[in-house]
Design an enzyme around this catalytic site. Structure first.
Site: not given
Length: 309
Positions: A14, A36-37, A90, A168
């Site tokens: 996303i 970000s990992r 969201k 979700d």
């Protein structure tokens, strides 16, 4: 006035498909860092965790969190305590209490907090809201059905507590519903279908009241095309908001439609909220989901496998 220096936390599907293009298209806002990992982005500073980013990037003024809701509270609080404005993908959090605490912290520090609902920014949602404002609605029905294997392959967090399961995507429909109907929406019943090997529902049926009956069918077992629509039976005919909010029709005639630019509108809104010293914290869609989990009847569903054997 110089651009707002923005950091994005989370660089999944996303974020790449929606957030990055929207940020690039928003005047007055510049992406300067990523946390970000597992991923990196050329042209900006890259970090593996948000704490290191906040410690080292002192010019960052705002942060957009695009991570799963579980564990997001700690990230969000770190952002606010670093005196950065905060935008939340969201669902904005795992619980209502978390968001109430974040809202209080943002207010205490005179920071912007923006809990986003991207589906409200779909092309025909405003048209539907304006049309419904002058009509009497007799009944509303939601069909929000998609294939979880298509949209969330291998994503275990959605099946864990706080991940919401079928809510979700279903919360997108509820965000539109609470935006376009003139009266408050109250949940009156819910049936939740939970696979025996999962912790959150794969399907749900809801009944609600908004001065008229509202029903909803949410299902992650959809085969074929996605079904994202809300039907309104009114004194002026049957209205249908479909394609996830991109098209609005009345008795089959198109009243409004367009290409969705949901995330571009969100980032422009975030920029303007910061400039005006305001926040936008609307938790009504999440309240309906919380009420469904609190009061809903639970039904066992067959085990679900992410892939066919």
């Amino acid at each position: 006035m110089s651009d707002i220096e923005l950091a994005l936390v989370g660089l999944g599907t996303i974020a790449r498909a929606q957030h990055l293009p929207a940020i690039a298209a928003t005047p007055g806002m510049t992406l300067t860092a990523i946390a970000s990992r597992n991923a990196r982005l050329d042209g900006v500073a890259n970090f593996t965790d948000i704490d290191t980013l906040l410690d080292e990037m002192h010019d960052v003024q705002a942060v957009s969190l695009c991570t799963p809701p579980q564990g997001r509270f700690e990230q969000a609080m770190a952002v606010l305590r670093a005196d950065c404005h905060l935008m939340l993908e969201k669902p904005p959090g795992a619980t209502l209490t978390e968001l109430q605490i974040l809202s209080a912290e943002a207010h205490l520090r005179s920071l912007t907090l923006f809990t986003t609902w991207h589906s409200r920014e779909a092309a025909a949602v405003d048209v539907a809201r304006d049309w419904l404002a002058d009509r009497v609605v007799h009944a509303t029905h939601i069909d929000w059905c998609e294939d979880v294997r298509k949209w969330h392959p291998g994503q275990d967090w959605i099946w864990q507590p706080g991940g919401l399961g079928v809510f979700d995507p279903g919360i997108n429909a509820l965000s539109i519903l609470t935006a376009v109907l003139p009266d408050p929406v109250r949940l009156t019943g819910a049936d939740l279908h939970i696979p025996e090997n999962r912790q959150t529902p794969i399907a749900a049926e809801l009944t609600m009241d908004a001065g008229h009956p509202v029903t909803a069918r949410l299902d992650w077992r959809q085969q074929g095309a996605d079904l994202w629509q809300i039907r309104f039976d009114t004194d002026a005919g049957t209205a249908l908001l479909d394609q996830g909010g991109a098209r609005f029709r009345v008795d089959g005639e198109t009243v409004g439609k367009g290409e969705n630019a949901e995330y571009a509108r969100l980032y422009a809104r975030f920029r303007d909220l910061i400039a005006n010293g305001d926040s936008d914290v609307d938790l009504s869609p999440l309240r309906l989901v919380a009420d469904a989990f609190l009061t809903g009847r639970r039904h066992a569903a067959p085990e679900f496998q992410d892939q066919d054997p």
